[in-house]
Design a protein around this motif. Structure first.
Motif, mmCIF file in Angstrom:
data_model
loop_
_atom_site.group_PDB
_atom_site.id
_atom_site.type_symbol
_atom_site.label_atom_id
_atom_site.label_comp_id
_atom_site.label_asym_id
_atom_site.label_seq_id
_atom_site.Cartn_x
_atom_site.Cartn_y
_atom_site.Cartn_z
ATOM 1 N N UNK A 209 8.485 -22.681 10.438
ATOM 2 C CA UNK A 209 8.603 -21.467 11.230
ATOM 3 C C UNK A 209 7.544 -21.330 12.321
ATOM 4 N N UNK A 210 6.441 -22.105 12.199
ATOM 5 C CA UNK A 210 5.373 -21.970 13.200
ATOM 6 C C UNK A 210 5.579 -22.866 14.414
ATOM 7 N N UNK A 211 6.695 -23.633 14.476
ATOM 8 C CA UNK A 211 6.928 -24.503 15.635
ATOM 9 C C UNK A 211 7.236 -23.637 16.866
ATOM 10 N N UNK A 212 6.535 -23.927 17.984
ATOM 11 C CA UNK A 212 6.726 -23.161 19.202
ATOM 12 C C UNK A 212 7.326 -23.974 20.348
ATOM 13 N N UNK A 213 7.460 -25.256 20.166
ATOM 14 C CA UNK A 213 8.117 -26.062 21.172
ATOM 15 C C UNK A 213 7.214 -26.482 22.297
#
Length: 219
Positions: A209-213
């Protein structure tokens, strides 16, 4: 009668002859014993000093050879051993490994340098979040940066606390690629754990869920 008278005379003559023989034998025996008893050992004469016989054959002179000297020649001084070369400086101490669960610091160099040297390594992206399609979106971000993304899927083998790029221990190319991805997209970098140790080769990125791209990371 005449024969009877002549017989005693004959016997007397024989007796006289026998007596003469006995006397002769006794005389011979006496002569022999007297001659042997009269023999005495002749004294051995010792030649006086200075005899000509001893002068003609003097004892050979004895020559005395002096014994060889037992003193050993003076030994030459042993050559001194060369001085040992100066010791090389000790290598600098290696930095301690980060504790488990902490992000691995990126290798020296800019993210662009690491990406340029490792983008050919296969990358597999797995979703471990509650966001639908997050693995596909991350895969597109990686491809946009020139990475070789071969697969996007889900990971349901457990809960991963943060987005992480995993590499196989001892595979230098995979470690280089994982560190470049981590530096470019703000991800943690670690060796593969047991749950994915037998997966196909390449870098495995598990997004959470912490992936921001890439829009805010690694540009």
């Amino acid at each position: 009668m005449s024969w009877i008278q002549g017989r005693p005379l004959r016997l007397a003559g024989l007796v006289l002859i026998g007596l003469a023989l006995v006397a002769a034998v006794a005389g011979g025996v006496t002569a022999l014993s007297g001659g042997n008893g009269g023999d005495t050992a002749a004294p051995t004469s010792t030649p006086p000093p200075g005899d000509s016989g001893s002068a003609q054959n003097p004892p050979p002179p004895t020559s005395e050879v002096p014994p060889p000297s037992s003193a050993a020649p003076p030994s030459s001084a042993a050559p001194s051993s060369p001085a040992p070369p100066p010791s090389s400086p000790a290598p600098p101490p290696s930095s301690p490994a980060p504790p488990p669960g902490e992000p691995v610091p990126p290798a020296p160099g800019s993210p662009e340098e690491h990406q340029a040297s490792a983008k050919w390594v296969t990358v597999r992206v797995y979703n471990n979040s509650t966001i639908h399609g997050l693995a596909a979106r991350a895969g597109d971000d990686f491809r946009a940066q020139g990475w070789n993304v071969a697969e996007t899927s889900n990971y349901s083998g457990g809960i991963i606390p943060t987005t992480t790029a995993y590499y196989r221990p001892g595979v230098a190319d995979e470690e280089t690629a994982a560190r470049a991805l981590g530096a470019a997209f703000g991800m943690r970098v670690e060796p593969r754990f047991e749950g994915i140790a037998g997966s196909s080769g390449g870098v495995i990125v598990i997004v959470t869920n912490d992936y921001r791209g890439a829009s805010t990371k690694g540009k």
